[in-house]
Design a protein around this motif. Structure first.
Motif, PDB file in Angstrom:
ATOM      1  N   SER A   1       0.813  -1.220   0.000  1.00  0.00           N
ATOM      2  CA  SER A   1       0.000   0.000   0.000  1.00  0.00           C
ATOM      3  C   SER A   1       0.847   1.270   0.000  1.00  0.00           C
ATOM      4  O   SER A   1       0.343   2.354  -0.273  1.00  0.00           O
ATOM      5  N   LEU A   2       2.144   1.137   0.290  1.00  0.00           N
ATOM      6  CA  LEU A   2       3.029   2.296   0.340  1.00  0.00           C
ATOM      7  C   LEU A   2       3.873   2.452  -0.917  1.00  0.00           C
ATOM      8  O   LEU A   2       4.751   3.323  -0.969  1.00  0.00           O
ATOM      9  N   LEU A   3       3.615   1.641  -1.929  1.00  0.00           N
ATOM     10  CA  LEU A   3       4.353   1.755  -3.182  1.00  0.00           C
ATOM     11  C   LEU A   3       3.746   2.851  -4.056  1.00  0.00           C
ATOM     12  O   LEU A   3       2.529   3.054  -4.074  1.00  0.00           O
ATOM     13  N   ALA A   4       4.615   3.528  -4.791  1.00  0.00           N
ATOM     14  CA  ALA A   4       4.149   4.548  -5.736  1.00  0.00           C
ATOM     15  C   ALA A   4       3.597   3.881  -6.993  1.00  0.00           C
ATOM     16  O   ALA A   4       3.652   2.658  -7.150  1.00  0.00           O
ATOM     17  N   GLU A   5       3.080   4.676  -7.919  1.00  0.00           N
ATOM     18  CA  GLU A   5       2.469   4.131  -9.128  1.00  0.00           C
ATOM     19  C   GLU A   5       3.440   3.254  -9.918  1.00  0.00           C
ATOM     20  O   GLU A   5       3.049   2.246 -10.495  1.00  0.00           O
ATOM     21  N   ASP A   6       4.726   3.626  -9.922  1.00  0.00           N
ATOM     22  CA  ASP A   6       5.685   2.857 -10.717  1.00  0.00           C
ATOM     23  C   ASP A   6       6.151   1.592 -10.024  1.00  0.00           C
ATOM     24  O   ASP A   6       6.894   0.796 -10.601  1.00  0.00           O
ATOM     25  N   GLY A   7       5.735   1.362  -8.780  1.00  0.00           N
ATOM     26  CA  GLY A   7       6.123   0.165  -8.047  1.00  0.00           C
ATOM     27  C   GLY A   7       7.265   0.382  -7.084  1.00  0.00           C
ATOM     28  O   GLY A   7       7.532  -0.471  -6.233  1.00  0.00           O
ATOM     29  N   HIS A   8       7.956   1.513  -7.184  1.00  0.00           N
ATOM     30  CA  HIS A   8       9.006   1.836  -6.223  1.00  0.00           C
ATOM     31  C   HIS A   8       8.372   2.311  -4.914  1.00  0.00           C
ATOM     32  O   HIS A   8       7.236   2.791  -4.905  1.00  0.00           O
ATOM     33  N   PRO A   9       9.112   2.204  -3.800  1.00  0.00           N
ATOM     34  CA  PRO A   9       8.607   2.808  -2.556  1.00  0.00           C
ATOM     35  C   PRO A   9       8.393   4.301  -2.738  1.00  0.00           C
ATOM     36  O   PRO A   9       9.081   4.951  -3.533  1.00  0.00           O
ATOM     37  N   GLU A  10       7.417   4.856  -2.021  1.00  0.00           N
ATOM     38  CA  GLU A  10       7.212   6.294  -2.054  1.00  0.00           C
ATOM     39  C   GLU A  10       8.511   7.002  -1.675  1.00  0.00           C
ATOM     40  O   GLU A  10       9.309   6.497  -0.883  1.00  0.00           O
ATOM     41  N   LYS A  11       8.726   8.182  -2.249  1.00  0.00           N
ATOM     42  CA  LYS A  11       9.998   8.870  -2.073  1.00  0.00           C
ATOM     43  C   LYS A  11      10.146   9.420  -0.656  1.00  0.00           C
ATOM     44  O   LYS A  11       9.180   9.775  -0.003  1.00  0.00           O
ATOM     45  N   GLY A  12      11.409   9.496  -0.233  1.00  0.00           N
ATOM     46  CA  GLY A  12      11.719   9.894   1.123  1.00  0.00           C
ATOM     47  C   GLY A  12      12.316   8.700   1.847  1.00  0.00           C
ATOM     48  O   GLY A  12      12.648   7.685   1.242  1.00  0.00           O
TER      49      GLY A  12
ATOM     50  N   HIS B   1       9.285  -2.629  -9.390  1.00  0.00           N
ATOM     51  CA  HIS B   1       9.273  -1.634 -10.464  1.00  0.00           C
ATOM     52  C   HIS B   1       8.550  -2.224 -11.677  1.00  0.00           C
ATOM     53  O   HIS B   1       8.989  -3.222 -12.258  1.00  0.00           O
ATOM     54  N   ARG B   2       7.450  -1.598 -12.069  1.00  0.00           N
ATOM     55  CA  ARG B   2       6.525  -2.208 -13.024  1.00  0.00           C
ATOM     56  C   ARG B   2       7.060  -2.303 -14.451  1.00  0.00           C
ATOM     57  O   ARG B   2       6.533  -3.071 -15.259  1.00  0.00           O
ATOM     58  N   ILE B   3       8.109  -1.544 -14.781  1.00  0.00           N
ATOM     59  CA  ILE B   3       8.645  -1.609 -16.147  1.00  0.00           C
ATOM     60  C   ILE B   3       9.231  -2.977 -16.452  1.00  0.00           C
ATOM     61  O   ILE B   3       9.462  -3.301 -17.621  1.00  0.00           O
ATOM     62  N   HIS B   4       9.463  -3.803 -15.415  1.00  0.00           N
ATOM     63  CA  HIS B   4      10.092  -5.103 -15.628  1.00  0.00           C
ATOM     64  C   HIS B   4       9.087  -6.253 -15.761  1.00  0.00           C
ATOM     65  O   HIS B   4       9.484  -7.357 -16.163  1.00  0.00           O
ATOM     66  N   TYR B   5       7.802  -6.035 -15.432  1.00  0.00           N
ATOM     67  CA  TYR B   5       6.853  -7.150 -15.488  1.00  0.00           C
ATOM     68  C   TYR B   5       5.451  -6.744 -15.943  1.00  0.00           C
ATOM     69  O   TYR B   5       4.643  -7.604 -16.310  1.00  0.00           O
ATOM     70  N   ASP B   6       5.139  -5.470 -15.932  1.00  0.00           N
ATOM     71  CA  ASP B   6       3.796  -4.998 -16.294  1.00  0.00           C
ATOM     72  C   ASP B   6       3.883  -4.342 -17.673  1.00  0.00           C
ATOM     73  O   ASP B   6       4.205  -3.168 -17.806  1.00  0.00           O
TER      74      ASP B   6
ATOM     75  N   PRO C   1      16.787  10.311  -0.832  1.00  0.00           N
ATOM     76  CA  PRO C   1      16.146  11.630  -0.839  1.00  0.00           C
ATOM     77  C   PRO C   1      14.911  11.641  -1.738  1.00  0.00           C
ATOM     78  O   PRO C   1      14.842  10.907  -2.736  1.00  0.00           O
ATOM     79  N   PRO C   2      13.915  12.478  -1.413  1.00  0.00           N
ATOM     80  CA  PRO C   2      12.668  12.538  -2.190  1.00  0.00           C
ATOM     81  C   PRO C   2      12.832  13.373  -3.460  1.00  0.00           C
ATOM     82  O   PRO C   2      12.295  14.475  -3.579  1.00  0.00           O
ATOM     83  N   VAL C   3      13.556  12.839  -4.437  1.00  0.00           N
ATOM     84  CA  VAL C   3      13.807  13.573  -5.685  1.00  0.00           C
ATOM     85  C   VAL C   3      12.492  13.706  -6.454  1.00  0.00           C
ATOM     86  O   VAL C   3      11.857  12.700  -6.794  1.00  0.00           O
ATOM     87  N   PRO C   4      12.050  14.926  -6.771  1.00  0.00           N
ATOM     88  CA  PRO C   4      10.751  15.124  -7.437  1.00  0.00           C
ATOM     89  C   PRO C   4      10.815  14.962  -8.945  1.00  0.00           C
ATOM     90  O   PRO C   4      10.345  15.805  -9.701  1.00  0.00           O
ATOM     91  N   LEU C   5      11.423  13.871  -9.405  1.00  0.00           N
ATOM     92  CA  LEU C   5      11.448  13.527 -10.831  1.00  0.00           C
ATOM     93  C   LEU C   5      10.836  12.142 -10.964  1.00  0.00           C
ATOM     94  O   LEU C   5      11.086  11.257 -10.139  1.00  0.00           O
ATOM     95  N   PRO C   6      10.033  11.896 -11.993  1.00  0.00           N
ATOM     96  CA  PRO C   6       9.200  10.700 -12.021  1.00  0.00           C
ATOM     97  C   PRO C   6       9.891   9.397 -12.390  1.00  0.00           C
ATOM     98  O   PRO C   6       9.366   8.328 -12.103  1.00  0.00           O
ATOM     99  N   ARG C   7      11.058   9.428 -13.050  1.00  0.00           N
ATOM    100  CA  ARG C   7      11.683   8.189 -13.500  1.00  0.00           C
ATOM    101  C   ARG C   7      12.942   7.907 -12.688  1.00  0.00           C
ATOM    102  O   ARG C   7      13.779   8.784 -12.500  1.00  0.00           O
ATOM    103  N   ARG C   8      13.081   6.676 -12.229  1.00  0.00           N
ATOM    104  CA  ARG C   8      14.250   6.278 -11.446  1.00  0.00           C
ATOM    105  C   ARG C   8      14.850   5.035 -12.075  1.00  0.00           C
ATOM    106  O   ARG C   8      14.148   4.063 -12.345  1.00  0.00           O
TER     107      ARG C   8
END
Length: 286
Positions: free
Chosen positions: A67-78, A197-202, A82-89
């Motif tokens: 429930s704490l994962l972001a849309e891309d499947g990574h943990p929410e930032k912070g 990270h959803r780019i690897h399976y979704d 650091p909470p880098v405000p750029l969407p791709r990691r």
């Protein structure tokens, strides 16, 4: 060029020096699953056997609640990073030094430290690089030291995500090996590393949201293939290994491993057939 107003570099750099620790045991069952994923044929692992190369990437992954994962499947930032405000990691690369073999049954303790945060401007816009140092030890002896670079970037267009304009085809090495990277391998590697990270399976997410032409092959998966290839060609595992992601590879592409000895070291790369270098690497033996 000044940083975007929404990117507070001084706040992000306040994360430098932050540390976290984790530990995990290299169990025979983990080794068995790792070998099965990579089609490594060997006897059932016994306590004390040398563990597969780069199995340390499967140890003590962050166990964040779904429930704490972001849309891309990574943990929410912070948190630790650091909470880098750029969407791709993405994992941009790593430099590793091995002073001994990890073994089946070892309790591995890892200490990670944020070493640097830097902002640059690249072809695709603003880039934020976070450097993390990892030390993995057994019984107080550091066996693996790694400097990892993570890059955060702006959202890609379809063209930017799938190609690198003007890139030349990768040079054929003295040694070459074709490798099939299947969807089940991508799934199994994500499972081994607990990487959501959803780019690897979704596929729908990878294609429709991040504009890739297919599922993206993990950087550490490619690094594992290259390091094992270097160890096979060199007759033993290298003491140092450096890899850098250059362009993406996808599950619908048959890839090649290239290697050539140069100046006492081994230069390696991955690439799709007739395509540009996807990952470059260098192995060295002390």
């Amino acid at each position: 060029m000044p940083e975007p107003r929404y990117l507070d570099i001084e706040r992000l750099r306040s994360w430098i020096g932050r540390e976290e620790s984790a530990s995990d045991t290299i169990s025979p069952d983990l080794v068995r699953r790792f070998n099965a994923a990579f089609d490594i044929k060997c006897a059932f692992p016994s306590l004390g056997d040398a563990a597969p190369l780069l199995i340390n990437y499967c140890l003590a992954p962050p166990a964040i609640a779904t429930s704490l994962l972001a849309e891309d499947g990574h943990p929410e930032k912070g948190g630790f990073l650091p909470p880098v405000p750029l969407p791709r990691r993405m994992w941009a690369g790593s430099s590793l030094a091995f002073s001994g073999a990890l073994r089946v049954g070892d309790l591995v303790e890892r200490v990670s430290r944020v070493a640097d945060v830097a902002v640059k401007t690249g072809r695709t816009g603003t880039l934020c690089f976070v450097t993390v140092e990892h030390k993995s030890s057994v019984s107080g002896n550091v066996l693996v030291e790694e400097t990892q670079t993570i890059v955060y970037r702006e959202a890609s267009t379809a063209q930017e995500a799938s190609s690198r304009p003007g890139a030349e085809a990768a040079a054929m090495g003295l040694h070459n090996r074709p490798v099939g990277v299947s969807v089940p391998l991508l799934f199994r590697y994500s499972a081994l590393t607990f990487n959501a990270h959803r780019i690897h399976y979704d596929r729908r997410y990878a294609v429709e949201v991040e504009h890739y032409p297919g599922l993206v092959i993990h950087a550490p998966l490619q690094a594992t293939l290259l390091l094992n290839y270097a160890a096979e060609l060199g007759g033993k595992p290298p003491s140092k290994f450096v890899f850098r992601a250059v362009s993406p590879l996808f599950d619908d592409e048959f890839i090649n491993l290239h290697a050539a000895e140069e100046g006492g070291k081994m230069k390696l790369s991955t690439a799709r057939r007739d395509g540009p270098v996807a990952m470059s690497a260098e192995a060295a033996w002390a």
